[in-house]
Design an enzyme around this catalytic site. Structure first.
Site: not given
Lengths: 298, 298
Positions: A172, A82
């Site tokens: 991230g 994903h």
């Protein structure tokens, strides 16, 4: 139980049960919020968590979740099917009851600021909370994914809304937003021809000139040997479920293909279905306050 | 807010505001129950009260209401257009959430026993709580009304379920029952011809060979110069709203008359409308637990 906000964060871990439970525990730990669902997906290596509660406690639980994910997930070693850009990849706040979209935007800004400043993670506001039109669409924000963000973040137009101007290698970046509830609605067709589902999907979706708040694609259901138009209705109040359903049915007619059934995936707000009953039954002057359960929750 | 019972008692007073408020105050006074509505009807000289709450507190409020009504209402001087046999004329208990019909039957028996023994009022159990089949239908129980009950009560087959075997002259008799929620649903027709509404009503209702749980009659809407098939759906789980709607529409076609709209009167359970959305949208394997509000109320 007056004011209710829903939060549906997605985390980049769908395989390690200990990590998943430790993250979900952060919801269980907060009084005044209720864990409704969490579904780890091994292929996507991703877990979607759904919880609800009053605005103040939802804010607390949401930040705690992001903190725990930043401790336990390392994006440097993450692999999965994903698209994703961070440990806490995306965190939308959704008005459910007696809460305005403006309130959810405010919640997104507060939680986003804390994630940025206290956890040192670049944060992008998206959908109704976006700081600019071009940042509304999650797919646009996330384009390039984790790997591409080390460069993307340096572009002036992709400067984060909160947190450092540099990528956090371990955690991230995170998209925090406010949006209306998504309705995942699939229409099954009486054919095994995937081209027909694809063509219909392209016709009914926004991108193809179709309905404003519909995303759609064709999907093959191997077990049943039929195909499906799989849709995300991203604003069921403006593009009602019945309208998407009727449009798929209408387009299917040109191929002589019947609708054999439909599916609602996951949760949806009562009003999304009651709007359909109102339409088909031609009810005049109906108010949602006539629904017994609505009155009780007030 | 796990277990919820609804109670909709009807009182034989619709004109004297002081008396009505004093009775309704008995609901306001009990913690754990919520007054949803009360509508005094001057023509019928009758007030319908709607409240909900957990079973224990609903029992307390229901008995207190009947006690207050027995103090303040005198049936010897009551006149009104609606059939009635007592000060507290009828008191149904209705399962709403996480409560079985068996629980409501038990509540009806407990409250009925207290009304009979502590207030000295003859009590008849009806609908799902009835002690015999011939006592299920409220119209059969109430036939003869207050004035006729002084004789009727002496017949062996109309011996009360609780309380004295003689009529209470001041308070009359009371029907206490358990039933599924009523849905009041009217279908408006594009004609001013009342005969057509009457004919359709006779076709769709149980008495005329129509749907099992539908009561219906034709009504003229003078202001709009149209007619209406006015229905009571007495078991929406077994005779769904969409089925009644479609049958009226189908019968109207033989007269070339369109359905121009419908009305839902008062409150109805979420499921009554969601069942219709499920039908029209052809949703497979839907569970009411997919409705967000349902999960929150749990």
């Amino acid at each position: 139980m007056a004011r209710i906000v829903e939060c549906v964060p997605n985390f980049s871990e769908g395989r390690n049960k200990e990590v998943i439970e430790a993250i979900v525990d952060e919801v269980r730990r907060v009084n005044g919020v209720k864990l409704l669902d969490y579904s780890p997906d091994e292929d996507h290596n991703r877990t979607v968590v759904t919880f609800v509660g009053d605005p103040e406690n939802v804010k607390i639980a949401a930040f705690n979740l992001a903190k725990k994910a930043s401790e336990l997930i390392d994006m440097r070693v993450h692999k999965g099917g994903h698209p994703r850009m961070g440990a806490t990849d995306v965190m939308p706040f959704i008005p459910v009851s007696d809460v305005a979209m403006a309130d959810c935007i405010e919640i997104a800004r507060e939680v986003g600021k804390r994630i940025g400043e206290e956890l040192g993670i670049p944060v992008y506001l998206y959908e109704d909370a976006a700081s600019a039109d071009y940042r509304k669409n999650l797919a646009d924000v996330r384009r390039g994914q984790y790997e591409g963000f080390f460069d993307k973040i340096r572009q002036q137009e992709w400067k984060p809304d909160f947190g450092p101007d540099e990528m956090n290698a371990k955690s991230g970046a995170t998209a925090v937003g406010a949006r209306v509830p998504l309705v995942a609605f699939n229409v099954n067709l009486g054919t095994s021809n995937i081209e027909i589902a694809d063509k219909i999907a392209k016709t009914v979706r926004f991108l193809g000139g179709g309905l404003r708040f519909v995303k759609a694609m064709g999907v093959k259901l191997e077990e049943r040997n039929i195909v499906q138009v799989s849709m995300n209705l991203v604003n069921y109040e403006k593009t009602a479920v019945y309208r998407a359903y009727e449009m798929v049915k209408m387009e299917a007619q040109r191929y002589g293909v019947p609708v054999v059934g439909t599916e609602v995936i996951g949760l949806l707000p009562m009003k999304a279905l009651i709007d359909c009953a109102e339409y088909y039954l031609q009810i005049e002057d109906f108010s949602i306050d006539q629904v017994l359960e609505k009155r009780i929750v007030e």
